[in-house]
Design a protein around this motif. Structure first.
Motif, PDB file in Angstrom:
ATOM      1  N   MET A 200       0.824  -1.205   0.000  1.00  0.00           N
ATOM      2  CA  MET A 200       0.000   0.000   0.000  1.00  0.00           C
ATOM      3  C   MET A 200       0.862   1.260   0.000  1.00  0.00           C
ATOM      4  N   VAL A 201       1.923   1.250   0.823  1.00  0.00           N
ATOM      5  CA  VAL A 201       2.802   2.420   0.899  1.00  0.00           C
ATOM      6  C   VAL A 201       3.499   2.655  -0.440  1.00  0.00           C
ATOM      7  N   ARG A 202       3.980   1.553  -1.062  1.00  0.00           N
ATOM      8  CA  ARG A 202       4.629   1.725  -2.368  1.00  0.00           C
ATOM      9  C   ARG A 202       3.643   2.261  -3.401  1.00  0.00           C
ATOM     10  N   GLY A 203       2.390   1.775  -3.336  1.00  0.00           N
ATOM     11  CA  GLY A 203       1.384   2.300  -4.244  1.00  0.00           C
ATOM     12  C   GLY A 203       1.100   3.775  -4.003  1.00  0.00           C
ATOM     13  N   LEU A 204       1.041   4.154  -2.714  1.00  0.00           N
ATOM     14  CA  LEU A 204       0.825   5.571  -2.393  1.00  0.00           C
ATOM     15  C   LEU A 204       1.999   6.427  -2.848  1.00  0.00           C
ATOM     16  N   GLN A 205       3.215   5.879  -2.700  1.00  0.00           N
ATOM     17  CA  GLN A 205       4.390   6.626  -3.152  1.00  0.00           C
ATOM     18  C   GLN A 205       4.345   6.841  -4.667  1.00  0.00           C
ATOM     19  N   LYS A 206       4.004   5.779  -5.408  1.00  0.00           N
ATOM     20  CA  LYS A 206       3.910   5.930  -6.855  1.00  0.00           C
ATOM     21  C   LYS A 206       2.799   6.905  -7.233  1.00  0.00           C
ATOM     22  N   SER A 207       1.668   6.794  -6.527  1.00  0.00           N
ATOM     23  CA  SER A 207       0.567   7.703  -6.805  1.00  0.00           C
ATOM     24  C   SER A 207       0.946   9.144  -6.499  1.00  0.00           C
ATOM     25  N   HIS A 208       1.675   9.318  -5.385  1.00  0.00           N
ATOM     26  CA  HIS A 208       2.102  10.668  -5.021  1.00  0.00           C
ATOM     27  C   HIS A 208       3.083  11.226  -6.051  1.00  0.00           C
ATOM     28  N   GLN A 209       4.033  10.382  -6.481  1.00  0.00           N
ATOM     29  CA  GLN A 209       4.991  10.830  -7.489  1.00  0.00           C
ATOM     30  C   GLN A 209       4.292  11.171  -8.798  1.00  0.00           C
ATOM     31  N   LYS A 210       3.298  10.338  -9.156  1.00  0.00           N
ATOM     32  CA  LYS A 210       2.549  10.612 -10.381  1.00  0.00           C
ATOM     33  C   LYS A 210       1.760  11.909 -10.249  1.00  0.00           C
ATOM     34  N   GLN A 211       1.186  12.115  -9.058  1.00  0.00           N
ATOM     35  CA  GLN A 211       0.430  13.345  -8.840  1.00  0.00           C
ATOM     36  C   GLN A 211       1.336  14.569  -8.914  1.00  0.00           C
ATOM     37  N   VAL A 212       2.533  14.447  -8.330  1.00  0.00           N
ATOM     38  CA  VAL A 212       3.491  15.562  -8.398  1.00  0.00           C
ATOM     39  C   VAL A 212       3.882  15.837  -9.847  1.00  0.00           C
ATOM     40  N   LYS A 213       4.133  14.751 -10.592  1.00  0.00           N
ATOM     41  CA  LYS A 213       4.502  14.904 -11.997  1.00  0.00           C
ATOM     42  C   LYS A 213       3.376  15.547 -12.792  1.00  0.00           C
ATOM     43  N   LEU A 214       2.134  15.101 -12.554  1.00  0.00           N
ATOM     44  CA  LEU A 214       0.991  15.688 -13.255  1.00  0.00           C
ATOM     45  C   LEU A 214       0.814  17.155 -12.883  1.00  0.00           C
ATOM     46  N   GLU A 215       1.059  17.468 -11.607  1.00  0.00           N
ATOM     47  CA  GLU A 215       0.930  18.853 -11.176  1.00  0.00           C
ATOM     48  C   GLU A 215       1.987  19.723 -11.853  1.00  0.00           C
ATOM     49  N   GLU A 216       3.225  19.208 -11.943  1.00  0.00           N
ATOM     50  CA  GLU A 216       4.270  19.953 -12.640  1.00  0.00           C
ATOM     51  C   GLU A 216       3.928  20.112 -14.118  1.00  0.00           C
ATOM     52  N   GLU A 217       3.411  19.032 -14.705  1.00  0.00           N
ATOM     53  CA  GLU A 217       3.030  19.106 -16.116  1.00  0.00           C
ATOM     54  C   GLU A 217       1.875  20.088 -16.314  1.00  0.00           C
ATOM     55  N   ARG A 218       0.931  20.086 -15.371  1.00  0.00           N
ATOM     56  CA  ARG A 218      -0.204  21.007 -15.472  1.00  0.00           C
ATOM     57  C   ARG A 218       0.279  22.460 -15.421  1.00  0.00           C
ATOM     58  N   ARG A 219       1.180  22.740 -14.488  1.00  0.00           N
ATOM     59  CA  ARG A 219       1.710  24.098 -14.405  1.00  0.00           C
ATOM     60  C   ARG A 219       2.471  24.473 -15.672  1.00  0.00           C
ATOM     61  N   PHE A 220       3.227  23.502 -16.198  1.00  0.00           N
ATOM     62  CA  PHE A 220       3.971  23.766 -17.423  1.00  0.00           C
ATOM     63  C   PHE A 220       3.026  24.029 -18.592  1.00  0.00           C
ATOM     64  N   VAL A 221       1.943  23.230 -18.652  1.00  0.00           N
ATOM     65  CA  VAL A 221       0.965  23.407 -19.724  1.00  0.00           C
ATOM     66  C   VAL A 221       0.328  24.786 -19.633  1.00  0.00           C
ATOM     67  N   ILE A 222      -0.046  25.183 -18.413  1.00  0.00           N
ATOM     68  CA  ILE A 222      -0.679  26.495 -18.239  1.00  0.00           C
ATOM     69  C   ILE A 222       0.269  27.610 -18.676  1.00  0.00           C
ATOM     70  N   ALA A 223       1.542  27.518 -18.248  1.00  0.00           N
ATOM     71  CA  ALA A 223       2.518  28.547 -18.622  1.00  0.00           C
ATOM     72  C   ALA A 223       2.752  28.563 -20.132  1.00  0.00           C
ATOM     73  N   ALA A 224       2.867  27.360 -20.737  1.00  0.00           N
ATOM     74  CA  ALA A 224       3.121  27.287 -22.179  1.00  0.00           C
ATOM     75  C   ALA A 224       1.920  27.787 -22.972  1.00  0.00           C
ATOM     76  N   VAL A 225       0.709  27.430 -22.512  1.00  0.00           N
ATOM     77  CA  VAL A 225      -0.495  27.877 -23.213  1.00  0.00           C
ATOM     78  C   VAL A 225      -0.617  29.392 -23.145  1.00  0.00           C
ATOM     79  N   ALA A 226      -0.325  29.947 -21.960  1.00  0.00           N
ATOM     80  CA  ALA A 226      -0.389  31.405 -21.825  1.00  0.00           C
ATOM     81  C   ALA A 226       0.579  32.073 -22.794  1.00  0.00           C
ATOM     82  N   HIS A 227       1.786  31.493 -22.924  1.00  0.00           N
ATOM     83  CA  HIS A 227       2.776  32.053 -23.849  1.00  0.00           C
ATOM     84  C   HIS A 227       2.325  31.896 -25.290  1.00  0.00           C
TER      85      HIS A 227
END
Length: 441
Positions: A200-227
């Motif tokens: 369960m912990v390993r799954g949560l870690q992977k989920s957390h890492q994926k969420q962090v990655k998606l959040e970074e990608e989301r911010r990047f998408v927003i910045a790139a779209v604005a540009h």
């Protein structure tokens, strides 16, 4: 680490609780009686046997003096020396003598005998022996306490402490600490729970890492779209302001301004469409509208929609089909979008008077689409990132040659949704080579 099932641990605990008191009882019984026979009534202690014999002889030989105080004092001394108690009764079973401490030996073993002289019963004597079972019973009780102590310590070490630590670890996990160290246990069931928590912990870690990655990608998408939105909007507004302020005074200049505005609005439309498609593919679970599709028709529609760009750059196109039946099961709208993106990428990177070659081949259980252009091809760095969202080779993000950087990403994900794959490489003779395939189901 070898583990022990909890029912086995319970059986071992019961065995210890039963065996240790018994072992203590037998040991102390042997130490007292010098015999392993638990039914033995006579002591095997030579000293006690000697005192018992002397006491019996004293009582038998002093039958005429049983009521004599001096004789009774002598018997008292003998009994205290032998640590025995005694009681004497006459022929009528009336008590003549009883030692002072006999009341405390109610549970002691008794040695009874009758005194007969010349065939006449003179009386009866009862000698109270030391309770031989008292010490073994104490030993058994001590063994019972020891067995309970051993079992309790085992339960504390193998069950209670791991469960307590598991409880603390679960609370830390609930608080967001995913680096917590889970306790180990020698009990199989607890070890199984620990392994479950670890998964369960390993799954949560992977989920957390994926969420962090998606959040970074989301911010990047927003910045790139604005540009990306700001550039054509700024140009469009500038040319519209020029028309409004009368800067474009001649018909030719006005036509040029209108043409630029149309180009910028087309860029905006294409950018918004790419962003919508990417968001739908990446973040929404869109269902495919599957039905039989002829890839020749899909490819022809895509070529027709891009025909103005081809004519503008005077590009020579060559399309070849290896079979008449190129039917697949898929979503016609998405597949047309994927093919259009691939062709658009080839057109944008093909120079004036260049050439684009398209092959659609049927192989075993799949249909392959190959697009080759006569452009400069991909650099080694571009090949590593060509399918990443919003990646474009131009560091300045110049829109004269590039789009939003989502075309190839969208194409690859659409083809993967249909069970296929899309790869990019360079042709040995030069130019970019895009190869995609879809299962022929």
């Amino acid at each position: 680490m070898r583990t022990l099932r909890i029912r086995t641990f319970t059986l071992l605990s019961l065995f210890l609780i039963l065996s240790i008191p018994w072992l203590f009882f037998v040991t102390t019984h042997f130490m007292v009686t010098k015999s392993l026979s638990l039914g033995e009534r006579q002591p095997h202690d030579p000293s006690l046997q000697k005192h018992l014999t002397e006491t019996i002889q004293l009582i038998e030989m002093g039958a005429d003096n049983w009521t004599n105080p001096d004789w009774q004092n002598k018997l008292n001394l003998q009994l205290r020396k032998a640590k025995l108690d005694a009681a004497i009764y006459n022929a009528s079973d009336q008590e003549i003598y009883r030692s002072s401490s006999e009341r405390n030996r109610a549970l002691s073993k008794k040695e009874q005998f009758s005194v007969i002289e010349d065939g006449q019963l003179l009386g009866r004597a009862v000698i109270y022996l030391p309770n031989l079972n008292a010490v073994p019973m104490v030993g058994a009780f001590v063994g019972l306490l020891l067995s309970f102590f051993i079992v309790a310590m085992g339960m504390r070490r193998f069950i209670l402490i791991p469960l307590y630590r598991m409880n603390l670890a679960a609370r830390r996990i609930a608080d967001g600490d995913l680096e917590v160290e889970l306790p180990s246990s020698r009990i199989t069931e607890i070890a199984g729970v620990r392994d479950g928590f670890d998964v369960m912990v390993r799954g949560l870690q992977k989920s957390h890492q994926k969420q962090v990655k998606l959040e970074e990608e989301r911010r990047f998408v927003i910045a790139a779209v604005a540009h990306d939105l700001r550039t054509p909007l700024f140009a469009l507004r500038g040319y519209l302001d020029g028309i409004e302020q009368g800067i474009a005074q001649t018909p030719d200049k006005l036509a040029k301004y209108v043409t630029v505005c149309k180009e910028k609005s087309a860029q905006l439309d294409r950018l918004v469409e790419d962003l919508f498609t990417f968001t739908k593919m990446e973040y929404l679970e869109a269902k495919l509208n599957l039905k039989p599709i002829d890839l020749k028709l899909v490819l022809q529609k895509a070529m027709d929609s891009l025909k103005p760009l081809v004519e503008q750059k005077q590009i020579v196109t060559s399309v070849r089909y290896s079979a008449d039946d190129l039917t697949v099961i898929g979503d016609s709208h998405l597949l047309e979008r994927a093919v259009s993106n691939l062709l658009d990428n080839a057109i944008r990177h093909t120079p004036l008077h260049g050439k684009i070659v398209v092959h659609c081949d049927k192989e075993d259980h799949k249909i392959a689409l190959t697009i080759l252009d006569s452009g400069p091809g991909f650099t080694s760095e571009e090949l590593q990132h060509v399918f990443e969202p919003l990646y474009r080779g131009e560091a300045s993000r110049n829109r004269s040659t590039g789009g939003a950087g989502l075309g190839l990403t969208i194409s690859q994900r659409i083809i993967r949704q249909h069970g296929g794959e899309l790869t990019a490489s360079n042709h040995p003779d030069g130019g970019a080579l895009l190869v995609g395939w879809i299962p022929n189901r």
